[in-house]
Design a protein around this motif. Structure first.
Motif, PDB file in Angstrom:
ATOM      1  N   MET A 101      42.897  43.564  37.792  1.00 50.58           N
ATOM      2  CA  MET A 101      44.178  42.640  37.268  1.00 50.58           C
ATOM      3  C   MET A 101      44.378  41.556  38.307  1.00 50.58           C
ATOM      4  O   MET A 101      44.659  40.596  37.625  1.00 50.58           O
ATOM      5  CB  MET A 101      45.360  43.913  37.340  1.00 50.58           C
ATOM      6  N   SER A 102      44.270  42.028  39.502  1.00 53.56           N
ATOM      7  CA  SER A 102      44.497  40.851  40.692  1.00 53.56           C
ATOM      8  C   SER A 102      43.510  39.830  40.407  1.00 53.56           C
ATOM      9  O   SER A 102      43.860  38.571  40.408  1.00 53.56           O
ATOM     10  CB  SER A 102      44.419  41.426  42.078  1.00 53.56           C
ATOM     11  N   ARG A 103      42.143  40.011  40.203  1.00 54.17           N
ATOM     12  CA  ARG A 103      41.076  39.096  39.976  1.00 54.17           C
ATOM     13  C   ARG A 103      41.368  38.149  38.815  1.00 54.17           C
ATOM     14  O   ARG A 103      41.359  36.876  38.973  1.00 54.17           O
ATOM     15  CB  ARG A 103      39.764  39.675  39.868  1.00 54.17           C
ATOM     16  N   PRO A 145      35.925  31.686  39.545  1.00 51.91           N
ATOM     17  CA  PRO A 145      35.833  33.128  39.438  1.00 51.91           C
ATOM     18  C   PRO A 145      35.105  33.297  40.577  1.00 51.91           C
ATOM     19  O   PRO A 145      35.248  34.738  41.169  1.00 51.91           O
ATOM     20  CB  PRO A 145      34.588  33.163  38.234  1.00 51.91           C
ATOM     21  N   THR A 146      34.199  32.798  41.259  1.00 50.60           N
ATOM     22  CA  THR A 146      33.644  33.263  42.633  1.00 50.60           C
ATOM     23  C   THR A 146      34.675  33.231  43.754  1.00 50.60           C
ATOM     24  O   THR A 146      34.668  34.211  44.347  1.00 50.60           O
ATOM     25  CB  THR A 146      32.726  31.827  42.980  1.00 50.60           C
ATOM     26  N   GLN A 147      35.790  32.268  43.771  1.00 44.94           N
ATOM     27  CA  GLN A 147      36.754  32.297  44.926  1.00 44.94           C
ATOM     28  C   GLN A 147      37.415  33.563  44.442  1.00 44.94           C
ATOM     29  O   GLN A 147      37.732  34.316  45.484  1.00 44.94           O
ATOM     30  CB  GLN A 147      37.499  31.238  44.721  1.00 44.94           C
ATOM     31  N   ARG A 191      37.888  36.790  47.256  1.00 44.61           N
ATOM     32  CA  ARG A 191      39.211  37.286  47.765  1.00 44.61           C
ATOM     33  C   ARG A 191      39.358  38.833  47.557  1.00 44.61           C
ATOM     34  O   ARG A 191      39.962  39.686  48.315  1.00 44.61           O
ATOM     35  CB  ARG A 191      40.565  36.742  46.936  1.00 44.61           C
ATOM     36  N   ILE A 192      38.980  39.457  46.262  1.00 48.09           N
ATOM     37  CA  ILE A 192      39.118  40.734  45.820  1.00 48.09           C
ATOM     38  C   ILE A 192      38.001  41.484  46.724  1.00 48.09           C
ATOM     39  O   ILE A 192      38.315  42.648  47.195  1.00 48.09           O
ATOM     40  CB  ILE A 192      38.656  40.900  44.489  1.00 48.09           C
ATOM     41  N   ASP A 193      36.903  41.032  47.136  1.00 54.70           N
ATOM     42  CA  ASP A 193      35.620  41.669  47.808  1.00 54.70           C
ATOM     43  C   ASP A 193      36.534  41.924  49.339  1.00 54.70           C
ATOM     44  O   ASP A 193      36.173  43.002  50.037  1.00 54.70           O
ATOM     45  CB  ASP A 193      34.537  41.301  47.825  1.00 54.70           C
TER      46      ASP A 193
END
Length: 606
Positions: A532-534, A544-546, A550-552
């Motif tokens: 959900m955050s992504r 999408p890459t950024q 951030r999520i990783d």
């Protein structure tokens, strides 16, 4: 006209009584309604006499029921009401006729009442309290339960039936026969004309008005408009002798499909709560408590007789006409066993028309009030008895016997998470066996995919042996109860020390307790929250890459923090300290990532 000081004094008394008694009643699990009734008895003329004339607030307090019916109408729609027609006009009619007939027969033959008085008594006491019943259901969040929906349908029919009943009382009393057929026809046309005004106004006038008001952006004007619609409709219906509550319900029903429905509900809700509380206080104030002390046997006997007649009849109606199960039919009976507010109106007209003596009227009012007061106690008792004696669901033998080859995985709990694990294992042709304690879940799961799911409590050693857990490689614990998961992990770890355990965890504390048992903990909402955050970050402009970076980053950082907190998780102060340090560190890491991306932009654009 009451003096301004008296109005202020009355307002202070009402508010103080409500603030004092309602929280106490809620704390004792008796419900807010009983608290309001008790407050009315205390401040009324029978006890402290702080409010000398209960009738002075009766008309204002009736607005609480009016607003309640308006909001109920808003939550329905003509389409939904048509769907409910069998419950409303079928079950509701059956309940009123059956209960009215039985009570009327008792009044006629046991208490020696004349036939006309017995008819009014039977039909009046067959009615239940709309405000009381719906408030009790709402407090227990049971309005959408099967018995809650049927109770609403019956109450709605009773509100409709109250109109002809009120009109019928003077006729049964043999009162004024001077009205001609032309006058009756004129009154009927007035009623139909008023309903037509409400219908046409609701369809074609109110929406443009609300649109204009909404453009002003003034909340107070919006609130005034909402109140004008409800009170104006109630007043119009009252002028032609129709129930104010039913008129408000009709107005709400016509606005149920409006785009302003939620706004109207939000504006009316605070007034509804206060005025509904005032209604119950006024009911308590109107009770002639002195009659309870002068004739306790008669009052208590009639109250118990009313409940003992209505409750079984409602149970029968719920079972046979409503299709409810035993427990839901019992709950329906308890909710609707008390008398209703429309009975006060019916019996008052009967007294004025000479059908009842004043003492009998006072006795009936006190009986209805006490039956209302007993309802929360009966609901509480009913809830505890049902909890104390849960229904034993028979488990078919083919679900009990665990017949399986040597499984590589054992799954405990076939809810949302367990089913996904089972489907993936089945797709991979990996042998597994699943355990659950819900017969419905087992049969549903088997009907869809023929999965090897069996009835069994994973905390019982003989069940684990029957499932051949000792031959499995993994034990997956996926029930939705954290304590069950932890206890199951303890038992499996004790009996099978080398078993690999993967367990569902509710929060970080449960993760720590599972890790202590050498189990791999999977937080049930962690990965869905990351997704959900992504998506939110992408929607806010990150590529999408950024967003994935951030999520990783967050996932790795959070897992490191969780591992560090495991050493101090029983020390709240240290956990708070590490959480604060982790937030600051994560902010620095994100800022560093952002600066790195900015520094790479010129190079990538060359």
């Amino acid at each position: 006209m009451p003096h301004e000081g008296n109005l202020l004094q009355a307002a202070v008394v009402f508010l103080f009584a409500a603030v004092l008694t309602v929280p106490l009643a809620k704390r004792l699990q008796l419900g807010a309604v009983l608290g309001y009734l008790f407050a009315g008895v205390i401040i009324g003329p029978s006890v402290l006499g702080l409010i000398g004339n209960p009738q002075s607030v009766s008309h204002i307090s009736e607005l609480g029921v009016v607003l309640l019916l308006f909001i109920i109408g808003l939550e329905l729609s003509p389409r939904r009401l048509w769907v409910m027609r069998k419950a409303v006009f079928g079950v509701g009619l059956a309940q009123v006729l059956l209960t009215g007939s039985v009570i009327g027969t008792v009044a006629l033959f046991v208490f020696g009442q004349p036939l006309n008085s017995a008819i009014v008594l039977g039909l009046g006491l067959a009615l239940s309290s709309t405000a009381f019943g719906l408030q009790s259901l709402a407090e227990r969040k049971e309005l959408t339960a099967p018995h809650g929906r049927l109770a609403f349908a019956i109450l709605l029919f009773q509100d409709i039936a109250a109109i002809p009943l009120i009109a019928m009382v003077p006729v049964l009393a043999g009162g004024d026969h001077s009205t001609t057929a032309a006058q009756d026809l004129n009154h009927g046309l007035q009623v139909l004309g008023s309903i037509a005004v409400v219908v046409i106004g609701g369809r074609y006038l109110l929406r443009p008005v609300f649109r204009i008001v909404a453009r002003t952006g003034l909340r107070e004007v919006s609130t005034a408009t909402a109140l004008l619609v409800v009170i104006g409709t109630a007043w119009l219906m009252d002028l032609v002798g129709v129930s104010m509550a039913l008129g408000a319900f009709l107005a709400g029903l016509l606005l149920a499909d409006s785009e302003y429905r939620h706004e109207l509900e939000a504006q009316i809700e605070p007034f509804k709560g206060l005025l509904l509380g005032l209604f119950f206080i006024s009911v308590g104030m109107g009770a002639n408590i002195s009659l309870l002390f002068s004739a306790p046997a008669a009052v208590l006997g009639l109250t118990l007789l009313l409940i003992l007649i209505k409750l079984p009849l409602l149970y029968v109606v719920g079972r046979l006409a409503g299709g409810l199960g035993q427990l839901n039919a019992l709950r329906l009976g308890v909710v609707l066993a008390a008398g209703g507010e429309f009975a006060f109106v019916v019996f008052k007209i009967g007294r004025d028309q000479g059908l009842f003596e004043p003492r009998l009227y006072d006795l009936l009012v006190l009986t209805i009030t006490l039956s209302m007061a007993l309802t929360p106690l009966l609901l509480l008792l009913c809830g505890r008895l049902i909890q104390a004696k849960p229904a034993v669901v028979p488990v078919p033998e083919h679900l009990r016997s665990i017949d399986t080859d040597a499984p590589r995985v054992v799954i405990a709990g076939m809810g949302r998470m367990g089913q996904i694990v089972a489907r993936i294992l089945r797709a991979q042709n990996i042998q597994f066996v699943a355990l659950d304690t819900s017969v419905e879940t087992i049969e549903l799961t088997r009907s869809f995919g023929g999965l090897p799911v069996f009835y069994g409590d994973p905390m019982r050693p003989e069940i684990l042996s029957a499932a051949k857990v000792e031959q499995a490689e993994f034990f997956v614990i996926a029930t939705d109860d954290p304590e069950t998961n932890i206890k199951t992990a303890e038992i499996v770890r004790k009996r099978y020390p080398h078993m690999k355990i993967i367990a569902r965890a509710r929060n970080r504390q449960h993760v720590h307790r599972l890790v202590d048992l050498d189990a791999q903990a999977v937080r049930e909402t962690f990965y869905s929250s990351l997704e959900m955050s992504r998506r939110t970050l992408v929607g806010l402009g990150l590529s999408p890459t950024q967003a994935q970076a951030r999520i990783d980053r967050f996932k790795l950082h959070d897992e490191q923090v969780l591992a560090a907190q495991h050493a101090v998780y029983d020390d709240a102060a240290k956990v708070m300290q590490t959480a604060q340090e982790a937030r600051e560190e994560l902010a620095r890491l994100f800022e560093s990532d952002r600066l790195d991306e900015q520094s790479e932009k010129p190079a990538s654009s060359l």
